[in-house]
Design a protein around this motif. Structure first.
Motif, PDB file in Angstrom:
ATOM      1  N   GLU A  20       0.870  -1.246   0.119  1.00 53.25           N
ATOM      2  CA  GLU A  20       0.148   0.159   0.064  1.00 53.25           C
ATOM      3  C   GLU A  20       0.714   1.344  -0.052  1.00 53.25           C
ATOM      4  O   GLU A  20       0.360   2.376  -0.572  1.00 53.25           O
ATOM      5  CB  GLU A  20      -0.955  -0.014   1.244  1.00 53.25           C
ATOM      6  CG  GLU A  20      -1.980   1.067   1.176  1.00 53.25           C
ATOM      7  CD  GLU A  20      -3.020   0.960   2.369  1.00 53.25           C
ATOM      8  OE1 GLU A  20      -3.858   2.031   2.364  1.00 53.25           O
ATOM      9  OE2 GLU A  20      -2.916   0.046   2.994  1.00 53.25           O
ATOM     10  N   THR A  23       2.470   1.795  -3.710  1.00 52.44           N
ATOM     11  CA  THR A  23       1.554   1.769  -4.955  1.00 52.44           C
ATOM     12  C   THR A  23       0.284   2.655  -4.444  1.00 52.44           C
ATOM     13  O   THR A  23      -0.327   3.045  -5.534  1.00 52.44           O
ATOM     14  CB  THR A  23       0.997   0.533  -5.548  1.00 52.44           C
ATOM     15  OG1 THR A  23       0.286  -0.115  -4.586  1.00 52.44           O
ATOM     16  CG2 THR A  23       2.134  -0.417  -5.582  1.00 52.44           C
ATOM     17  N   GLY A  24      -0.038   2.764  -3.082  1.00 53.11           N
ATOM     18  CA  GLY A  24      -1.174   3.559  -2.858  1.00 53.11           C
ATOM     19  C   GLY A  24      -2.389   2.540  -2.919  1.00 53.11           C
ATOM     20  O   GLY A  24      -3.570   2.693  -2.888  1.00 53.11           O
ATOM     21  N   PHE A  25      -2.272   1.174  -3.286  1.00 56.85           N
ATOM     22  CA  PHE A  25      -3.101   0.244  -3.269  1.00 56.85           C
ATOM     23  C   PHE A  25      -3.037  -0.838  -2.334  1.00 56.85           C
ATOM     24  O   PHE A  25      -2.178  -1.640  -2.170  1.00 56.85           O
ATOM     25  CB  PHE A  25      -2.965  -0.549  -4.793  1.00 56.85           C
ATOM     26  CG  PHE A  25      -4.340  -0.376  -5.836  1.00 56.85           C
ATOM     27  CD1 PHE A  25      -4.377   0.620  -6.417  1.00 56.85           C
ATOM     28  CD2 PHE A  25      -4.874  -1.709  -6.134  1.00 56.85           C
ATOM     29  CE1 PHE A  25      -5.708   0.629  -7.264  1.00 56.85           C
ATOM     30  CE2 PHE A  25      -5.928  -1.716  -6.636  1.00 56.85           C
ATOM     31  CZ  PHE A  25      -6.234  -0.564  -7.353  1.00 56.85           C
ATOM     32  N   GLU A  29      -8.669  -0.689  -1.948  1.00 59.43           N
ATOM     33  CA  GLU A  29      -8.357  -0.717  -3.367  1.00 59.43           C
ATOM     34  C   GLU A  29      -8.770  -1.859  -4.084  1.00 59.43           C
ATOM     35  O   GLU A  29      -9.324  -1.943  -5.170  1.00 59.43           O
ATOM     36  CB  GLU A  29      -7.302   0.119  -3.724  1.00 59.43           C
ATOM     37  CG  GLU A  29      -6.938   1.667  -3.102  1.00 59.43           C
ATOM     38  CD  GLU A  29      -6.915   1.785  -1.874  1.00 59.43           C
ATOM     39  OE1 GLU A  29      -6.914   2.642  -1.372  1.00 59.43           O
ATOM     40  OE2 GLU A  29      -6.253   0.721  -1.134  1.00 59.43           O
ATOM     41  N   ARG A  59      -9.735   9.330  -5.102  1.00 54.17           N
ATOM     42  CA  ARG A  59      -8.493   8.834  -4.426  1.00 54.17           C
ATOM     43  C   ARG A  59      -8.018   7.392  -5.447  1.00 54.17           C
ATOM     44  O   ARG A  59      -7.264   7.225  -6.005  1.00 54.17           O
ATOM     45  CB  ARG A  59      -8.433   8.591  -3.044  1.00 54.17           C
ATOM     46  CG  ARG A  59      -7.088   7.827  -2.858  1.00 54.17           C
ATOM     47  CD  ARG A  59      -7.193   7.186  -1.150  1.00 54.17           C
ATOM     48  NE  ARG A  59      -6.008   6.505  -1.065  1.00 54.17           N
ATOM     49  CZ  ARG A  59      -6.154   5.728   0.133  1.00 54.17           C
ATOM     50  NH1 ARG A  59      -6.847   5.734   1.015  1.00 54.17           N
ATOM     51  NH2 ARG A  59      -5.044   4.929   0.068  1.00 54.17           N
ATOM     52  N   TYR A  60      -9.366   6.747  -5.320  1.00 47.26           N
ATOM     53  CA  TYR A  60      -9.103   5.184  -6.121  1.00 47.26           C
ATOM     54  C   TYR A  60      -8.899   5.579  -7.600  1.00 47.26           C
ATOM     55  O   TYR A  60      -8.027   4.872  -8.335  1.00 47.26           O
ATOM     56  CB  TYR A  60     -10.474   4.572  -6.065  1.00 47.26           C
ATOM     57  CG  TYR A  60     -10.438   3.110  -6.700  1.00 47.26           C
ATOM     58  CD1 TYR A  60      -9.698   2.082  -6.501  1.00 47.26           C
ATOM     59  CD2 TYR A  60     -11.075   3.066  -8.165  1.00 47.26           C
ATOM     60  CE1 TYR A  60      -9.644   0.825  -7.053  1.00 47.26           C
ATOM     61  CE2 TYR A  60     -11.133   2.130  -8.681  1.00 47.26           C
ATOM     62  CZ  TYR A  60     -10.277   1.051  -8.388  1.00 47.26           C
ATOM     63  OH  TYR A  60     -10.293  -0.061  -9.161  1.00 47.26           O
ATOM     64  N   THR A  63      -5.264   6.934  -8.173  1.00 48.20           N
ATOM     65  CA  THR A  63      -4.289   5.827  -7.629  1.00 48.20           C
ATOM     66  C   THR A  63      -4.163   4.897  -9.174  1.00 48.20           C
ATOM     67  O   THR A  63      -3.159   4.396  -9.695  1.00 48.20           O
ATOM     68  CB  THR A  63      -4.497   5.071  -6.716  1.00 48.20           C
ATOM     69  OG1 THR A  63      -4.643   6.260  -5.567  1.00 48.20           O
ATOM     70  CG2 THR A  63      -3.716   4.078  -6.359  1.00 48.20           C
ATOM     71  N   TRP A  64      -5.475   4.344  -9.577  1.00 50.42           N
ATOM     72  CA  TRP A  64      -5.637   3.253 -10.574  1.00 50.42           C
ATOM     73  C   TRP A  64      -5.035   3.799 -11.856  1.00 50.42           C
ATOM     74  O   TRP A  64      -4.348   3.166 -12.535  1.00 50.42           O
ATOM     75  CB  TRP A  64      -7.135   2.810 -10.453  1.00 50.42           C
ATOM     76  CG  TRP A  64      -7.195   2.398 -11.997  1.00 50.42           C
ATOM     77  CD1 TRP A  64      -8.083   2.727 -13.045  1.00 50.42           C
ATOM     78  CD2 TRP A  64      -7.002   0.991 -12.379  1.00 50.42           C
ATOM     79  NE1 TRP A  64      -7.872   1.702 -14.095  1.00 50.42           N
ATOM     80  CE2 TRP A  64      -7.204   0.659 -13.655  1.00 50.42           C
ATOM     81  CE3 TRP A  64      -6.108   0.235 -11.695  1.00 50.42           C
ATOM     82  CZ2 TRP A  64      -7.101  -0.399 -14.360  1.00 50.42           C
ATOM     83  CZ3 TRP A  64      -5.980  -1.204 -12.513  1.00 50.42           C
ATOM     84  CH2 TRP A  64      -6.296  -1.380 -13.719  1.00 50.42           C
ATOM     85  N   GLY A  66      -2.840   6.075 -12.301  1.00 49.87           N
ATOM     86  CA  GLY A  66      -1.489   6.421 -12.183  1.00 49.87           C
ATOM     87  C   GLY A  66      -0.642   4.932 -12.367  1.00 49.87           C
ATOM     88  O   GLY A  66       0.253   5.063 -13.165  1.00 49.87           O
TER      89      GLY A  66
END
Length: 235
Positions: A20, A23-25, A29, A59-60, A63-64, A66
């Motif tokens: 997380e 990647t922010g995932f 997510e 945000r999702y 992130t996706w 990106g």
């Protein structure tokens, strides 16, 4: 010293944290990605709810996309599309910018990647949020559903987009595939929220397409202007 082994959840937790952070995932997510594919209606229903199991849809979405851009860059970017530009334009651009052909096309790719998602997504958000707020009667739910809808579209579109980089037939069929994806998501996400009958679904989907088309044209023009000017006069 205790020899007690950590539970499986405790042992796997650091790995999820690293993923997380990198990647922010994370788990929310991943759950949202799964449900946008398998059960998009649940994602739409959770928007605007304080106990939603999903991350905020904006945000999702960022992130996706990106992550998607990183994949596109690794696979060669959008240069194959720019290579089809008219030769007189490329010649003029090379003379104006003082760059080689490869350098100019590379800069086009970089500027397009930088500008396309934030500009186009902002423009698409406006009519979607307006319509969904009106149809649901909720500002919070309508706003969240707008980005959730675009996120669902981008997940399916990513697969076709990557295929289009290598298969000309997929690229040629992209307008039809885009409308098909939008229609399927509209039916699956909006039942009981955006429409309650077949006739209403058809009419409101037409409204949605018209709204997206109206804002898509100026969005593409702005992205094109940013891309060309940046490639011509940027470092």
């Amino acid at each position: 010293m205790s020899n007690q082994k950590p539970a499986d959840g405790e042992r796997s937790r650091p790995l999820r944290d690293v993923a997380e952070d990198a990647t922010g995932f994370g788990a929310p997510e991943i759950r949202m990605t799964r449900d946008l594919i398998l059960n998009p209606g649940a994602v739409a229903a959770a928007q605007g709810q304080p106990d939603s199991p999903y991350p905020r849809s904006l945000r999702y979405f960022l992130t996706w996309n990106g992550i998607f851009l990183v994949l596109v860059t690794v696979l060669g970017g959008f240069q194959s599309q720019f290579a089809a530009l008219p030769e007189p334009f490329i010649t003029w651009a090379m003379q104006t910018s003082g760059k080689s052909r490869d350098a100019f096309l590379g800069d086009l790719d970089q500027w397009y990647s930088l500008a396309a998602i934030p500009v186009i997504s902002l423009f698409l958000y406006l009519p979607l949020a307006f319509l969904f707020r009106r149809w649901t009667g909720s500002r919070a739910a309508g706003s969240g559903q707008a980005f959730a809808y675009v996120s669902g579209w981008s997940i399916y579109g990513a697969a076709f987009g990557l295929a289009a980089l290598f298969v000309p037939a997929v690229r040629a069929a992209s307008p039809v595939l885009t409308v098909l994806i939008l229609a399927v998501l509209f039916l699956r996400m909006g039942k009981g929220r955006w429409w309650t009958s077949g006739g209403q679904a058809l009419w409101r989907f037409v409204q949605l397409l018209l709204g997206m088309l109206i804002v898509f044209v100026p969005a593409v023009l702005i992205v094109t202007a940013i891309t060309v000017v940046g490639a011509l006069y940027g470092p």
